[in-house]
Design a protein around this motif. Structure first.
Motif, PDB file in Angstrom:
ATOM      1  N   GLY A 126      25.125 -44.381  22.116  1.00 36.64           N
ATOM      2  CA  GLY A 126      24.389 -43.155  21.813  1.00 36.64           C
ATOM      3  C   GLY A 126      25.263 -41.924  21.849  1.00 36.64           C
ATOM      4  O   GLY A 126      25.117 -41.016  21.022  1.00 36.64           O
ATOM      5  N   ARG A 127      26.172 -41.871  22.810  1.00 33.85           N
ATOM      6  CA  ARG A 127      27.082 -40.724  22.921  1.00 33.85           C
ATOM      7  C   ARG A 127      27.922 -40.584  21.661  1.00 33.85           C
ATOM      8  O   ARG A 127      28.098 -39.483  21.123  1.00 33.85           O
ATOM      9  N   HIS A 128      28.444 -41.696  21.160  1.00 31.91           N
ATOM     10  CA  HIS A 128      29.274 -41.653  19.958  1.00 31.91           C
ATOM     11  C   HIS A 128      28.436 -41.329  18.712  1.00 31.91           C
ATOM     12  O   HIS A 128      28.930 -40.659  17.795  1.00 31.91           O
ATOM     13  N   ILE A 129      27.195 -41.799  18.676  1.00 32.75           N
ATOM     14  CA  ILE A 129      26.315 -41.432  17.563  1.00 32.75           C
ATOM     15  C   ILE A 129      26.110 -39.922  17.533  1.00 32.75           C
ATOM     16  O   ILE A 129      26.191 -39.289  16.479  1.00 32.75           O
ATOM     17  N   ALA A 130      25.850 -39.344  18.702  1.00 28.85           N
ATOM     18  CA  ALA A 130      25.630 -37.903  18.786  1.00 28.85           C
ATOM     19  C   ALA A 130      26.850 -37.128  18.304  1.00 28.85           C
ATOM     20  O   ALA A 130      26.744 -36.167  17.533  1.00 28.85           O
ATOM     21  N   LEU A 178      32.597 -55.740  20.510  1.00 29.89           N
ATOM     22  CA  LEU A 178      32.711 -54.516  19.733  1.00 29.89           C
ATOM     23  C   LEU A 178      33.046 -53.301  20.599  1.00 29.89           C
ATOM     24  O   LEU A 178      32.681 -53.234  21.773  1.00 29.89           O
ATOM     25  N   GLU A 179      33.706 -52.343  19.979  1.00 32.01           N
ATOM     26  CA  GLU A 179      33.881 -51.028  20.585  1.00 32.01           C
ATOM     27  C   GLU A 179      32.660 -50.185  20.232  1.00 32.01           C
ATOM     28  O   GLU A 179      32.101 -50.310  19.136  1.00 32.01           O
ATOM     29  N   PRO A 180      32.198 -49.310  21.138  1.00 35.23           N
ATOM     30  CA  PRO A 180      31.001 -48.511  20.845  1.00 35.23           C
ATOM     31  C   PRO A 180      31.164 -47.633  19.604  1.00 35.23           C
ATOM     32  O   PRO A 180      30.191 -47.374  18.884  1.00 35.23           O
ATOM     33  N   GLU A 181      32.392 -47.161  19.334  1.00 38.00           N
ATOM     34  CA  GLU A 181      32.622 -46.344  18.145  1.00 38.00           C
ATOM     35  C   GLU A 181      32.317 -47.115  16.868  1.00 38.00           C
ATOM     36  O   GLU A 181      31.830 -46.541  15.884  1.00 38.00           O
ATOM     37  N   THR A 182      32.609 -48.421  16.862  1.00 37.19           N
ATOM     38  CA  THR A 182      32.365 -49.243  15.675  1.00 37.19           C
ATOM     39  C   THR A 182      30.880 -49.304  15.346  1.00 37.19           C
ATOM     40  O   THR A 182      30.471 -49.142  14.191  1.00 37.19           O
ATOM     41  N   VAL A 183      30.062 -49.520  16.362  1.00 36.09           N
ATOM     42  CA  VAL A 183      28.616 -49.579  16.155  1.00 36.09           C
ATOM     43  C   VAL A 183      28.084 -48.210  15.741  1.00 36.09           C
ATOM     44  O   VAL A 183      27.281 -48.089  14.802  1.00 36.09           O
ATOM     45  N   ALA A 184      28.543 -47.172  16.427  1.00 33.65           N
ATOM     46  CA  ALA A 184      28.072 -45.818  16.127  1.00 33.65           C
ATOM     47  C   ALA A 184      28.387 -45.426  14.691  1.00 33.65           C
ATOM     48  O   ALA A 184      27.550 -44.831  13.987  1.00 33.65           O
ATOM     49  N   ILE A 237      17.787 -39.533  30.878  1.00 36.03           N
ATOM     50  CA  ILE A 237      17.570 -39.149  32.273  1.00 36.03           C
ATOM     51  C   ILE A 237      18.860 -38.631  32.897  1.00 36.03           C
ATOM     52  O   ILE A 237      18.835 -38.000  33.942  1.00 36.03           O
ATOM     53  N   GLU A 238      20.004 -38.898  32.232  1.00 35.42           N
ATOM     54  CA  GLU A 238      21.286 -38.409  32.710  1.00 35.42           C
ATOM     55  C   GLU A 238      21.838 -37.391  31.722  1.00 35.42           C
ATOM     56  O   GLU A 238      21.698 -37.564  30.511  1.00 35.42           O
ATOM     57  N   PRO A 239      22.477 -36.334  32.189  1.00 36.57           N
ATOM     58  CA  PRO A 239      23.068 -35.353  31.269  1.00 36.57           C
ATOM     59  C   PRO A 239      24.252 -35.957  30.541  1.00 36.57           C
ATOM     60  O   PRO A 239      24.914 -36.875  31.052  1.00 36.57           O
ATOM     61  N   PRO A 240      24.546 -35.469  29.350  1.00 40.21           N
ATOM     62  CA  PRO A 240      25.690 -35.994  28.593  1.00 40.21           C
ATOM     63  C   PRO A 240      27.007 -35.601  29.234  1.00 40.21           C
ATOM     64  O   PRO A 240      27.075 -34.694  30.063  1.00 40.21           O
ATOM     65  N   THR A 241      28.058 -36.295  28.835  1.00 41.29           N
ATOM     66  CA  THR A 241      29.390 -35.962  29.326  1.00 41.29           C
ATOM     67  C   THR A 241      29.792 -34.583  28.815  1.00 41.29           C
ATOM     68  O   THR A 241      29.217 -34.062  27.875  1.00 41.29           O
ATOM     69  N   LYS A 242      30.804 -34.002  29.457  1.00 38.92           N
ATOM     70  CA  LYS A 242      31.238 -32.652  29.083  1.00 38.92           C
ATOM     71  C   LYS A 242      31.636 -32.600  27.612  1.00 38.92           C
ATOM     72  O   LYS A 242      31.318 -31.639  26.904  1.00 38.92           O
ATOM     73  N   GLU A 243      32.315 -33.659  27.130  1.00 42.93           N
ATOM     74  CA  GLU A 243      32.760 -33.687  25.731  1.00 42.93           C
ATOM     75  C   GLU A 243      31.575 -33.623  24.783  1.00 42.93           C
ATOM     76  O   GLU A 243      31.588 -32.899  23.793  1.00 42.93           O
TER      77      GLU A 243
END
Length: 342
Positions: free
Chosen positions: A100-104, A286-292, A119-125
């Motif tokens: 989800g982070r990479h999709i965003a 898979l790497e998450p970037e690939t799916v995103a 329920i958790e805030p996103p990373t700073k990046e």
């Protein structure tokens, strides 16, 4: 796609085959030359097996392309639609971490506004993106979703794309898991999809415009020991997607509202931290970037469809129920070793 993040895999070979042997733009001209030119007929007579092979490949290429065209027309109800991505707003569940982070991040790089429900805030990046807006929300609670929806509409406008991405996995056998764990898993992986669309879908239907993306899993097609609850919840998500697509056309008369199903294999995220999935040439981890990237590329097209990664092993997983029962049972039994928790 000569290579990928996962290295030289079966998907790379499959891509090469589709671009060459299964491309009608390459095989049909050769077949026509073999049949309608004197030199071509001479070669065909000298090498009949080669000619028959070329004829078979050309036929397969045409059938493959016609099937893809038919899928596109039917899944999109025979109507087209236009998306102005500078004005669309995406609601993304589970967008603070993992896929989800990479999709965003990929969506905002294209100038698309994203509202993350988590329920958790996103990373700073992720949080630094000026197009990313975080709303603390328990997506298992319809009241929490309704409250977040009010804030989103007042600050960003009416969302037009819904991406149900959030998911959890326990890695427990049927008897080792608790009632609370199973209930929580289904609340996140399945029930939240209903809560999200009940809140946001009516506006999409009224406008006859928008998209609902359901992030399921190849586990929704192939049940594995040690994660039966996860597989069952993802199978329910697949049924949700299929039923929603049919209802949009037949009950809600909104044929331009698109539906996308994502069936990804196991990915290097916290979801599988207690499991031991294989990482092979045929079925790479898979790497998450690939799916995103696969998800975002499909969303940007503004069309209904299905995202399957890895494609080769994913095709087998999505069609496993067409195999003989003994092969299905053997496959599920083999998966026990791969999905065994540490």
């Amino acid at each position: 796609m000569w290579t990928s993040r996962e290295g030289f895999t079966a998907d790379v070979c499959g891509w090469l085959i589709q671009k060459t042997l299964l491309s009608p733009w390459k095989t049909l001209p050769l077949l026509l030359l073999a049949q309608f030119t004197s030199h071509g007929r001479e070669i065909a007579q000298q090498h009949p097996k080669l000619h028959y092979t070329l004829h078979g490949l050309a036929s397969l290429a045409v059938i493959h392309r016609l099937n893809a065209w038919t899928n596109h027309k039917v899944l999109n109800n025979g109507v087209s639609d236009q998306y102005d991505w500078t004005r669309e707003t995406v609601v993304l569940t589970g967008g603070s971490n993992g896929i989800g982070r990479h999709i965003a991040l990929l969506l905002t790089k294209r100038g698309i506004t994203v509202a993350i429900l988590d329920i958790e805030p996103p990373t700073k990046e992720t949080e630094d993106g000026d197009k990313i807006h975080y709303y603390e929300c328990d997506i298992t609670s319809p009241d929490a979703i309704a409250s977040a929806a009010t804030d989103i509409r007042s600050s960003l406008g009416t969302p037009t794309v819904l991406i149900n991405n959030a998911g959890v996995c326990t890695g427990q056998t049927i008897l080792s898991g608790t009632e609370a764990q199973t209930r929580r898993l289904f609340e996140v992986n399945t029930f939240s999809h209903y809560h999200i669309v009940r809140e946001f879908l009516p506006a999409l239907i009224t406008a006859n415009h928008g998209m609902v993306v359901t992030v399921s899993s190849q586990s929704g097609y192939t049940t594995a020991p040690n994660m039966v609850d996860y597989s069952a919840s993802k199978a329910a998500a697949v049924a949700f997607h299929e039923g929603l697509a049919a209802e949009l056309r037949t009950r809600y008369h909104a044929p331009r509202v698109r539906t996308v199903l994502v069936a990804q294999g196991f990915t290097r995220t916290g979801l599988i931290r207690n499991l031991t999935p294989e990482d092979t040439w045929f079925n790479p981890l898979l790497e998450p970037e690939t799916v995103a990237e696969a998800v975002v590329d499909t969303v940007i097209k503004g069309r209904s469809g299905r995202v399957v990664v890895p494609g080769t092993s994913g095709w087998l997983a999505c069609n496993i129920r067409s195999l003989p029962l003994w092969m299905q049972h053997w496959t599920r039994s083999r998966l026990e070793r791969l999905m065994r928790a540490f």
